[in-house]
Scaffold this motif. Structure first.
Motif, PDB file in Angstrom:
ATOM      1  N   ILE A 197       0.864  -1.172   0.000  1.00 52.87           N
ATOM      2  CA  ILE A 197       0.000   0.000   0.000  1.00 52.87           C
ATOM      3  C   ILE A 197       0.904   1.226   0.000  1.00 52.87           C
ATOM      4  O   ILE A 197       1.785   1.357   0.856  1.00 52.87           O
ATOM      5  CB  ILE A 197      -0.954  -0.031   1.212  1.00 52.87           C
ATOM      6  CG1 ILE A 197      -1.788  -1.336   1.143  1.00 52.87           C
ATOM      7  CG2 ILE A 197      -1.857   1.200   1.210  1.00 52.87           C
ATOM      8  CD1 ILE A 197      -2.704  -1.573   2.319  1.00 52.87           C
ATOM      9  N   ALA A 198       0.709   2.078  -0.995  1.00 55.13           N
ATOM     10  CA  ALA A 198       1.694   3.133  -1.270  1.00 55.13           C
ATOM     11  C   ALA A 198       1.865   4.079  -0.094  1.00 55.13           C
ATOM     12  O   ALA A 198       2.981   4.474   0.231  1.00 55.13           O
ATOM     13  CB  ALA A 198       1.279   3.915  -2.514  1.00 55.13           C
ATOM     14  N   ASN A 199       0.753   4.487   0.509  1.00 55.83           N
ATOM     15  CA  ASN A 199       0.830   5.318   1.712  1.00 55.83           C
ATOM     16  C   ASN A 199       1.619   6.609   1.569  1.00 55.83           C
ATOM     17  O   ASN A 199       2.491   6.897   2.414  1.00 55.83           O
ATOM     18  CB  ASN A 199       1.417   4.499   2.867  1.00 55.83           C
ATOM     19  CG  ASN A 199       0.355   3.729   3.614  1.00 55.83           C
ATOM     20  OD1 ASN A 199      -0.643   4.310   4.041  1.00 55.83           O
ATOM     21  ND2 ASN A 199       0.554   2.433   3.755  1.00 55.83           N
ATOM     22  N   GLY A 254       3.092  13.677  -1.729  1.00 59.32           N
ATOM     23  CA  GLY A 254       3.563  12.353  -2.132  1.00 59.32           C
ATOM     24  C   GLY A 254       2.522  11.637  -2.970  1.00 59.32           C
ATOM     25  O   GLY A 254       1.314  11.869  -2.844  1.00 59.32           O
ATOM     26  N   PHE A 256       3.666   8.340  -5.354  1.00 53.37           N
ATOM     27  CA  PHE A 256       4.215   6.984  -5.509  1.00 53.37           C
ATOM     28  C   PHE A 256       3.330   6.114  -6.389  1.00 53.37           C
ATOM     29  O   PHE A 256       3.357   4.887  -6.284  1.00 53.37           O
ATOM     30  CB  PHE A 256       4.432   6.332  -4.136  1.00 53.37           C
ATOM     31  CG  PHE A 256       5.116   7.237  -3.155  1.00 53.37           C
ATOM     32  CD1 PHE A 256       6.392   7.711  -3.435  1.00 53.37           C
ATOM     33  CD2 PHE A 256       4.492   7.661  -2.004  1.00 53.37           C
ATOM     34  CE1 PHE A 256       7.028   8.586  -2.561  1.00 53.37           C
ATOM     35  CE2 PHE A 256       5.116   8.535  -1.131  1.00 53.37           C
ATOM     36  CZ  PHE A 256       6.385   8.988  -1.405  1.00 53.37           C
ATOM     37  N   TYR A 370       2.408   1.075  -8.413  1.00 56.45           N
ATOM     38  CA  TYR A 370       3.062   1.621  -7.236  1.00 56.45           C
ATOM     39  C   TYR A 370       4.549   1.682  -7.559  1.00 56.45           C
ATOM     40  O   TYR A 370       5.094   0.755  -8.159  1.00 56.45           O
ATOM     41  CB  TYR A 370       2.797   0.740  -5.995  1.00 56.45           C
ATOM     42  CG  TYR A 370       3.718   1.015  -4.824  1.00 56.45           C
ATOM     43  CD1 TYR A 370       3.746   2.285  -4.240  1.00 56.45           C
ATOM     44  CD2 TYR A 370       4.556   0.049  -4.329  1.00 56.45           C
ATOM     45  CE1 TYR A 370       4.604   2.553  -3.180  1.00 56.45           C
ATOM     46  CE2 TYR A 370       5.411   0.304  -3.261  1.00 56.45           C
ATOM     47  CZ  TYR A 370       5.442   1.561  -2.699  1.00 56.45           C
ATOM     48  OH  TYR A 370       6.296   1.829  -1.658  1.00 56.45           O
ATOM     49  N   GLY A 680      14.854   7.611  -0.970  1.00 56.55           N
ATOM     50  CA  GLY A 680      13.447   7.298  -0.701  1.00 56.55           C
ATOM     51  C   GLY A 680      13.018   5.994  -1.348  1.00 56.55           C
ATOM     52  O   GLY A 680      12.253   5.218  -0.769  1.00 56.55           O
ATOM     53  N   ALA A 683      14.379   3.087   0.656  1.00 57.44           N
ATOM     54  CA  ALA A 683      13.616   2.870   1.895  1.00 57.44           C
ATOM     55  C   ALA A 683      12.321   2.117   1.593  1.00 57.44           C
ATOM     56  O   ALA A 683      11.917   1.221   2.346  1.00 57.44           O
ATOM     57  CB  ALA A 683      13.305   4.205   2.562  1.00 57.44           C
ATOM     58  N   GLN A 684      11.670   2.471   0.497  1.00 61.26           N
ATOM     59  CA  GLN A 684      10.437   1.759   0.151  1.00 61.26           C
ATOM     60  C   GLN A 684      10.734   0.320  -0.256  1.00 61.26           C
ATOM     61  O   GLN A 684       9.954  -0.590   0.043  1.00 61.26           O
ATOM     62  CB  GLN A 684       9.671   2.504  -0.951  1.00 61.26           C
ATOM     63  CG  GLN A 684       9.068   3.793  -0.404  1.00 61.26           C
ATOM     64  CD  GLN A 684       8.199   4.539  -1.399  1.00 61.26           C
ATOM     65  OE1 GLN A 684       7.912   4.063  -2.491  1.00 61.26           O
ATOM     66  NE2 GLN A 684       7.786   5.732  -1.030  1.00 61.26           N
ATOM     67  N   GLU A 692       6.657  -4.578   4.886  1.00 64.50           N
ATOM     68  CA  GLU A 692       5.331  -4.210   4.403  1.00 64.50           C
ATOM     69  C   GLU A 692       4.616  -5.380   3.751  1.00 64.50           C
ATOM     70  O   GLU A 692       5.209  -6.152   3.017  1.00 64.50           O
ATOM     71  CB  GLU A 692       5.444  -3.064   3.388  1.00 64.50           C
ATOM     72  CG  GLU A 692       6.029  -1.810   4.001  1.00 64.50           C
ATOM     73  CD  GLU A 692       6.103  -0.668   3.006  1.00 64.50           C
ATOM     74  OE1 GLU A 692       5.188  -0.544   2.172  1.00 64.50           O
ATOM     75  OE2 GLU A 692       7.072   0.105   3.059  1.00 64.50           O
TER      76      GLU A 692
END
Lengths: 787, 161
Positions: A197-199, A254, A256, A370, A680, A683-684, A692
């Motif tokens: 989930i992109a969040n 944001g 994503f 995503y 970034g 980190a994802q 996740e």
């Protein structure tokens, strides 16, 4: 010395000042006089027959203006899908209707059923609790394989849960099968690319407004591409012509990927504002975002890699199930196909490739792009199977990769794309240096002494950015063009306003785009202002996704600026009484070659708007130009990543000790911003690899539905990263030679993390552990060590 | 509805609120201080961190009425008197500690609270302190650097370790 301005300088971001002082203007910060508030009533079951909605009690509650249900939207269009995939048999995908509000059936937890619009948010929320949907629960279908083997139908009217069965390249299938059958060695791996989930930190918001005096609608929305929303919503859902519809995406917190798509809530507030003749505002709660933002990834794959005795790759075959969720989101069908199958060659000379993808409807939130979108899924499979093959054949995983690297460019892959440039040995060499691979053994010994396992994982990646050209993607099923636009307006006093179709939601366009233009003209960056995010004052543009802004939007800007310069030179030539061809522009000054005659940039701009001494017979006054740029090809960034982990043998907890990324993005405009994009993305990617995972229970409830349950990386989960982009093979087909950097980190990092954990376990004697599915939670890693 | 009075960024303010009105909604709504953001509904993300009587507080986890008589400081009150960026704000810009900007106000307010209690935090202390602030853009690398820099420490040396 690093440059201090223009292309290549780490110019500090001008947008930061407003963000750091609380003066950003995000969609939820917009309030319109007299606005009403919308609260959505959503399905709390995954699958059911919607017999009706009792709104009587709610409608009588204080402040309630109106309650809308699916019946109100029967006369308008469904939410459209922007990409039509054609299957192995030449038939088009199944494309069920996606209503704005559910009608007749609910198909996932979160499916919107009714909307209360009231004077205040509290009144809308209170009344929503009194809305009673009458639902007869049906058995949900959640598992993709079960869904295509006779499970309950998500959409009764289409008769199947199989959206499409895609083969690529279908003509290669028999040759691939034969090569695998006859190969010296075949490595097989079954894996899951976990649902994410992109969040983005800003939840989605939509504010609809309607002007009675000219019958026009305005939508303020958290979008990465306002023109796309205007076209999809206006033309296909609400029937509002584009000249009566303005879409504004102001500061966006944001994206994503998940803010690319056209959502029901956008259509709802626009529709309701016109019905009620007043503005209507909707702000998602985070809980609501979890069950209404399109999710990402969610592939289940079997991959087979055939090799000869020397380790040369002979053939690759993949068999993937891709979850579409309950409805087709805007670009969902393209993600497991054209953004995934075309990347399966990776950095390697694999002569034969066949990719099969079955896209499946389930009773879950729709799944779409995503960060990386299809390319992380391709990279993960490929880089995991190569590592496994190296282990099985007893060869070094880096040497196995090097042996199969593509080294000559342009290179046409067997999966329909042509790489223009790259140097995969160079990025690998750079990686070994910056990751200090030579020092690994010493660090391993130290970890051992501390009772920890340690592993090193590496991988390569290739990405395809700036999807193009439009005529090709049209043949592949895109229902949109994929150009970008820019209008450059030079003011009489010499300043420039650039109206771009690209959209910035964290990428820093307001800083980096002026660096390019200022360098072209030779003026101060602060003389250039970027305008974006509003269909009323920017040319038709396609927005920002797929790492395309600089490669495509930046190229449009360059083309428009070239037109400006060409015209300005004609004006200068007239004033300086010289020929156009003799005029040179340097450092903001026009000179006549070989003379000391010159004219300042500002004098020419003024002459364009005060055309007293001006060639009016040959040239229009004014200095404003527009360009639309449609790229000749994708761009192909590439790189090599390395991750070092420690594993606690008692708990299975993995910590990232070191992470290094060597990327080739072609030319770089702002190295500071590029570093930040890579950080970034990494980190994802680490988040996907370790933490996740969107998780549904057997009833179709999203059990990872809040930040209490869906684990995103926090500051203490991550190390400092070492990133480098000094390997640069410029793109050959765009004027800036740039490739795009936004998604690389998220594409390149998951395989190195998993490779590192498997390496750690193997080194500790767990030789039966050849793969662990993401996320590599302590429980999964611990269980693997027990097996 | 009840009346609430407090000082926000040095200015006395008051308004009528419901008992259930959260401090963050009072700041963003009636006061128009939209720099404080709402990123979640479980008090996890930290986009709404403000200072109440000098302590960092998640403004989504406090009712407006609970701030009766309090001194509240928000991101709008963090710049220098002449309007220029404060030390922490300037360090975030210098070190590219923000991208989309949405988590940024909460990050700056948390960083300010940390440095008040611990003027020279280590990298690990910074990371631990920020556990209640989620950023989805930066991977935290440049946020941690910015806070180290704002505390006057040698950032390149620490980041290179």
């Amino acid at each position: 010395m690093p440059k201090d301005h223009g292309i290549g300088a780490s110019t500090k971001r001008r947008e930061d000042v407003r963000f750091l002082t609380g003066k950003g203007r995000y969609t939820d910060d917009i309030n319109i006089n007299g606005q009403a508030y919308a609260w959505f009533v959503r399905s709390d079951v995954a699958h059911g027959t919607l017999n009706g909605v009792d709104t009587a009690d709610a409608a009588a509650m204080p402040g309630v203006l109106r309650i809308f249900t699916g019946a109100d939207f029967e006369a308008v269009g469904g939410i459209p899908c922007g990409w039509q995939v054609t299957d192995r048999k030449g038939e088009v995908m199944l494309e069920p209707r996606h209503p704005v509000l559910a009608h007749g059936k609910v198909r996932h937890v979160g499916d919107p059923i009714a909307v209360v619009v009231a004077e205040t948010l509290e009144q809308a929320r209170d009344a929503a609790e009194a809305v009673v949907p009458d639902i007869t629960e049906l058995e949900p279908v959640l598992d993709m394989k079960a869904a295509v083997q006779g499970g309950p139908l998500v959409h009764d009217e289409i008769g199947s849960n199989l959206c499409y069965d895609w083969g690529f390249v279908e003509e290669n299938k028999e040759a691939v099968d034969a090569a695998i059958k006859g190969a010296h060695h075949v490595t097989t791996l079954e894996l899951v690319n976990n649902r994410l989930i992109a969040n983005p930190m800003e939840p989605r918001v939509a504010v609809g407004d309607y002007a009675q005096h000219d019958d026009s609608s305005t939508l303020y929305t958290t979008s990465q591409n306002p023109h796309v929303i205007r076209l999809l919503m206006g033309a296909f859902v609400l029937g509002i012509p584009e000249h009566k519809l303005r879409v504004v995406a102001p500061d966006v917190g944001g994206g994503f990927g998940t803010k690319i798509f056209h959502y029901a809530e956008e259509a709802f507030v626009t529709f309701a504002a016109k019905e009620l003749k007043r503005a209507v505002k909707w702000t998602a709660t985070r809980s609501e975002a979890f069950i209404s933002d399109a999710h990402g990834r969610d592939h289940v794959t079997k991959i087979e890699l055939a090799l000869d005795a020397d380790g040369h790759f002979l053939a690759l075959r993949t068999d993937t199930y891709a979850n579409m969720g309950a409805y087709l989101s805007t670009f969902a069908p393209s993600v497991p196909t054209w953004l995934h199958g075309t990347l399966m060659a990776g950095n390697y000379k694999t002569p034969l490739i066949y990719v099969n993808v079955k896209a499946v409807f389930t009773n879950t939130v729709p799944v779409d792009a995503y960060r990386g979108a299809g390319r992380p899924e391709a990279t993960f499979q490929l880089e995991r199977v190569i590592d496994k093959a190296a282990r099985e054949m007893g060869v070094d995983p880096i040497e196995l990769r090097r042996k199969n690297f593509i080294t000559e460019f342009p290179y046409a892959t067997p999966v329909a794309v042509e790489y223009d440039t790259g140097d995969y040995h160079a990025t690998m060499d750079k990686l070994l240096e910056i990751a200090d691979v030579a020092g690994f053994d010493a660090r391993l010994a130290k970890s051992k002494a501390n009772g920890k396992l340690r592993g090193l994982g590496m991988n390569c990646y290739i990405e395809a950015c700036g999807i193009a050209p439009s005529n090709l993607v049209g043949q592949l099923g895109a229902r949109a063009g994929l150009y970008e636009s820019a209008t450059v307006r030079v003011n009489a006093t010499g300043g420039l306003v650039v109206m771009t179709g690209s959209h910035s939601h964290g990428q820093g366009h307001e800083t980096s785009f002026p660096q390019v233009i200022a360098e072209m003209i030779g003026i101060d960056e602060n003389m250039v202002e970027i305008v974006h995010g509003d269909t009323a004052n920017t040319p038709m543009g396609m927005g920002t996704y797929g790492s395309r802004s600089l490669a495509v939007g930046g190229s449009a800007m360059v083309r428009a600026t070239e037109k400006i310069i060409a015209k300005a030179k004609k004006i200068a030539a007239h004033i300086l009484e010289a020929s156009d061809a003799d005029i040179e522009l340097k450092d903001g000054s026009f000179t006549v070659a070989g003379t000391d005659k010159s004219l300042a940039w500002g004098d020419v701009c003024l002459a364009a708007y005060v055309p007293h001494n001006y060639p009016l017979a040959d040239l229009e006054p004014g200095l404003e130009e527009t360009a639309f740029y449609d790229p000749a090809n994708f761009t192909y960034p590439s790189g090599a990543y390395a991750c070092e982990v420690e594993v606690d043998p008692e708990t299975g907890k993995v910590t990232i000790e070191r992470f290094a990324a060597a990327d080739d993005f072609g030319n770089i405009v702002n190295p500071m911003i590029v570093d930040g994009q890579v950080h970034g993305g990494i980190a994802q990617g680490i988040g996907q690899a370790l933490m996740e995972g969107a998780s549904y229970d057997e009833a179709g409830q999203l059990v990872s539905g809040s930040y209490m349950d869906y684990t995103m990386p926090r500051a203490d989960d991550l190390p400092f990263y070492t990133v480098d982009h000094s390997c640069q093979t410029p793109c050959t087909h765009n004027p800036l030679g740039v490739k795009g950097c936004g998604e690389a980190g998220a594409i390149g990092s998951p395989p190195s993390v998993v490779n590192a954990v498997v390496d750690a376990l193997q080194r500790a004697g767990h030789t039966n552990v050849t793969h662990i599915d993401m996320p590599l939670s302590p429980a999964r890693v611990w269980a693997a060590m027990q097996g | 509805m009840s009346n609430v009075t407090m000082k926000v960024n040095g200015k006395p303010v008051s308004g009528d609120v419901e008992g259930r009105t959260l401090l963050v909604d009072f700041l963003r709504g009636p006061l128009g201080l939209t720099g404080t953001h709402v990123g979640c509904d479980t008090s996890q993300c930290g986009a709404c961190v403000v200072h109440v009587n000098g302590e960092a507080v998640k403004a989504c986890a406090m009712f407006a009425l609970e701030a009766e008589g309090a001194e509240v400081r928000t991101i709008e009150g963090m710049a220098e008197a002449d309007g220029s960026l404060g030390t922490i704000q300037a360090a975030f810009q210098e070190h590219h500690g923000l991208q989309c900007g949405f988590c940024t106000p909460g990050m700056v307010m948390s960083a300010a609270a940390l440095l008040k209690d611990n003027p020279k935090p280590s990298e690990a202390e910074i990371r631990e302190y920020l556990e209640g602030n989620i950023c989805r853009c930066t991977g935290y690398h440049n946020i941690v650097k910015a806070i180290l820099a704002a505390s006057g420490q040698d950032v390149p040396a620490i980041a290179a370790e």
